[in-house]
Design a protein around this motif. Sequence first.
Motif, PDB file in Angstrom:
ATOM      1  N   VAL A  85      43.438  -8.001   7.401  1.00  0.00           N
ATOM      2  CA  VAL A  85      42.853  -9.295   7.745  1.00  0.00           C
ATOM      3  C   VAL A  85      41.680  -9.044   8.691  1.00  0.00           C
ATOM      4  O   VAL A  85      41.848  -8.448   9.746  1.00  0.00           O
ATOM      5  CB  VAL A  85      43.883 -10.218   8.431  1.00  0.00           C
ATOM      6  CG1 VAL A  85      43.242 -11.551   8.793  1.00  0.00           C
ATOM      7  CG2 VAL A  85      45.104 -10.417   7.540  1.00  0.00           C
ATOM      8  N   ARG A  96      31.372 -11.712   4.512  1.00  0.00           N
ATOM      9  CA  ARG A  96      32.682 -11.943   3.899  1.00  0.00           C
ATOM     10  C   ARG A  96      32.774 -11.186   2.566  1.00  0.00           C
ATOM     11  O   ARG A  96      33.753 -10.483   2.302  1.00  0.00           O
ATOM     12  CB  ARG A  96      32.910 -13.432   3.657  1.00  0.00           C
ATOM     13  CG  ARG A  96      34.209 -13.740   2.913  1.00  0.00           C
ATOM     14  CD  ARG A  96      34.313 -15.222   2.529  1.00  0.00           C
ATOM     15  NE  ARG A  96      34.247 -16.085   3.673  1.00  0.00           N
ATOM     16  CZ  ARG A  96      35.312 -16.478   4.379  1.00  0.00           C
ATOM     17  NH1 ARG A  96      36.507 -16.054   4.045  1.00  0.00           N
ATOM     18  NH2 ARG A  96      35.172 -17.271   5.416  1.00  0.00           N
ATOM     19  N   SER A 105      41.899  -8.137   2.664  1.00  0.00           N
ATOM     20  CA  SER A 105      42.798  -9.067   1.987  1.00  0.00           C
ATOM     21  C   SER A 105      42.508 -10.516   2.362  1.00  0.00           C
ATOM     22  O   SER A 105      42.780 -11.429   1.590  1.00  0.00           O
ATOM     23  CB  SER A 105      44.247  -8.746   2.362  1.00  0.00           C
ATOM     24  OG  SER A 105      44.519  -7.379   2.158  1.00  0.00           O
ATOM     25  N   ALA A 106      41.967 -10.713   3.569  1.00  0.00           N
ATOM     26  CA  ALA A 106      41.636 -12.057   4.054  1.00  0.00           C
ATOM     27  C   ALA A 106      40.526 -11.927   5.080  1.00  0.00           C
ATOM     28  O   ALA A 106      40.345 -10.868   5.687  1.00  0.00           O
ATOM     29  CB  ALA A 106      42.855 -12.728   4.664  1.00  0.00           C
ATOM     30  N   TYR A 107      39.785 -13.021   5.277  1.00  0.00           N
ATOM     31  CA  TYR A 107      38.623 -13.015   6.179  1.00  0.00           C
ATOM     32  C   TYR A 107      38.660 -14.293   6.997  1.00  0.00           C
ATOM     33  O   TYR A 107      38.538 -15.388   6.440  1.00  0.00           O
ATOM     34  CB  TYR A 107      37.350 -12.944   5.337  1.00  0.00           C
ATOM     35  CG  TYR A 107      36.092 -12.613   6.091  1.00  0.00           C
ATOM     36  CD1 TYR A 107      35.639 -11.300   6.174  1.00  0.00           C
ATOM     37  CD2 TYR A 107      35.331 -13.606   6.697  1.00  0.00           C
ATOM     38  CE1 TYR A 107      34.464 -10.980   6.834  1.00  0.00           C
ATOM     39  CE2 TYR A 107      34.151 -13.293   7.372  1.00  0.00           C
ATOM     40  CZ  TYR A 107      33.726 -11.978   7.435  1.00  0.00           C
ATOM     41  OH  TYR A 107      32.568 -11.656   8.098  1.00  0.00           O
ATOM     42  N   LEU A 108      38.865 -14.169   8.299  1.00  0.00           N
ATOM     43  CA  LEU A 108      38.930 -15.314   9.196  1.00  0.00           C
ATOM     44  C   LEU A 108      37.778 -15.242  10.193  1.00  0.00           C
ATOM     45  O   LEU A 108      37.487 -14.169  10.728  1.00  0.00           O
ATOM     46  CB  LEU A 108      40.260 -15.331   9.944  1.00  0.00           C
ATOM     47  CG  LEU A 108      41.530 -15.299   9.076  1.00  0.00           C
ATOM     48  CD1 LEU A 108      42.770 -15.194   9.954  1.00  0.00           C
ATOM     49  CD2 LEU A 108      41.592 -16.526   8.180  1.00  0.00           C
ATOM     50  N   VAL A 116      46.395 -20.501  11.989  1.00  0.00           N
ATOM     51  CA  VAL A 116      45.701 -19.987  10.804  1.00  0.00           C
ATOM     52  C   VAL A 116      46.013 -18.498  10.616  1.00  0.00           C
ATOM     53  O   VAL A 116      46.249 -18.042   9.495  1.00  0.00           O
ATOM     54  CB  VAL A 116      44.181 -20.240  10.901  1.00  0.00           C
ATOM     55  CG1 VAL A 116      43.441 -19.607   9.744  1.00  0.00           C
ATOM     56  CG2 VAL A 116      43.902 -21.745  10.966  1.00  0.00           C
ATOM     57  N   VAL A 117      46.019 -17.749  11.709  1.00  0.00           N
ATOM     58  CA  VAL A 117      46.370 -16.327  11.634  1.00  0.00           C
ATOM     59  C   VAL A 117      47.781 -16.181  11.078  1.00  0.00           C
ATOM     60  O   VAL A 117      48.028 -15.395  10.159  1.00  0.00           O
ATOM     61  CB  VAL A 117      46.252 -15.649  13.023  1.00  0.00           C
ATOM     62  CG1 VAL A 117      46.793 -14.213  12.974  1.00  0.00           C
ATOM     63  CG2 VAL A 117      44.811 -15.659  13.515  1.00  0.00           C
ATOM     64  N   GLU A 119      49.596 -18.338   9.272  1.00  0.00           N
ATOM     65  CA  GLU A 119      49.672 -18.759   7.869  1.00  0.00           C
ATOM     66  C   GLU A 119      49.140 -17.665   6.945  1.00  0.00           C
ATOM     67  O   GLU A 119      49.726 -17.372   5.907  1.00  0.00           O
ATOM     68  CB  GLU A 119      48.888 -20.054   7.646  1.00  0.00           C
ATOM     69  CG  GLU A 119      49.556 -21.279   8.225  1.00  0.00           C
ATOM     70  CD  GLU A 119      48.664 -22.519   8.205  1.00  0.00           C
ATOM     71  OE1 GLU A 119      47.511 -22.445   7.697  1.00  0.00           O
ATOM     72  OE2 GLU A 119      49.112 -23.552   8.705  1.00  0.00           O
ATOM     73  N   THR A 120      48.038 -17.059   7.333  1.00  0.00           N
ATOM     74  CA  THR A 120      47.425 -15.991   6.537  1.00  0.00           C
ATOM     75  C   THR A 120      48.370 -14.799   6.430  1.00  0.00           C
ATOM     76  O   THR A 120      48.589 -14.257   5.337  1.00  0.00           O
ATOM     77  CB  THR A 120      46.083 -15.569   7.149  1.00  0.00           C
ATOM     78  OG1 THR A 120      45.231 -16.727   7.210  1.00  0.00           O
ATOM     79  CG2 THR A 120      45.412 -14.479   6.338  1.00  0.00           C
ATOM     80  N   GLU A 123      51.427 -15.492   4.269  1.00  0.00           N
ATOM     81  CA  GLU A 123      51.064 -15.482   2.851  1.00  0.00           C
ATOM     82  C   GLU A 123      50.914 -14.048   2.350  1.00  0.00           C
ATOM     83  O   GLU A 123      51.436 -13.685   1.288  1.00  0.00           O
ATOM     84  CB  GLU A 123      49.777 -16.270   2.654  1.00  0.00           C
ATOM     85  CG  GLU A 123      49.368 -16.418   1.208  1.00  0.00           C
ATOM     86  CD  GLU A 123      48.099 -17.244   1.059  1.00  0.00           C
ATOM     87  OE1 GLU A 123      47.220 -16.804   0.302  1.00  0.00           O
ATOM     88  OE2 GLU A 123      47.978 -18.288   1.711  1.00  0.00           O
ATOM     89  N   LEU A 124      50.201 -13.221   3.098  1.00  0.00           N
ATOM     90  CA  LEU A 124      49.961 -11.842   2.668  1.00  0.00           C
ATOM     91  C   LEU A 124      51.246 -11.013   2.615  1.00  0.00           C
ATOM     92  O   LEU A 124      51.416 -10.156   1.747  1.00  0.00           O
ATOM     93  CB  LEU A 124      48.945 -11.159   3.590  1.00  0.00           C
ATOM     94  CG  LEU A 124      47.518 -11.650   3.466  1.00  0.00           C
ATOM     95  CD1 LEU A 124      46.658 -11.074   4.582  1.00  0.00           C
ATOM     96  CD2 LEU A 124      46.930 -11.307   2.108  1.00  0.00           C
TER      97      LEU A 124
END
Length: 128
Positions: A85, A96, A105-108, A116-117, A119-120, A123-124
């Motif tokens: 992440v 991004r 895998s994700a970009y915040l 939000v962190v 939740e991400t 999910e991962l």
Amino acid sequence: MSEQQIRALVVDDSQAMRRSIMYALQRLTGVVCVEAEDGVAGLKVLTTQGRFDLVLTDINMPLMDGLKLISHIRKAPEHRGVPIVVVTTEGAEADRARAMALGASAYLVKPVQARVVLETVKELLKLA
């Protein structure tokens, strides 16, 4: 120990940001965080401290930036599947796209809420 332990590596040159992310992650049961202040230190931790289930990294850091760190992680067979992440101030779509192309895998984008962190990460890691 009946709970599964989740090892997370948090790489950011800002100690305050590392602490904030680790505080958020520790709301999840069984999460153990290890921190590193830049990509070089992060890579050293990955190669010397065994398996990690998750990596969170900034992009802009001294010595080795997060994009180079992602590239190194994805080249190592033992870390290829580890979710990464990116948590960064770089909000441009080109940044991004580059991070995702390298294997993020994700970009915040900072500032990011702890919710939000979490939740991400849930999910991962496919957590309930």
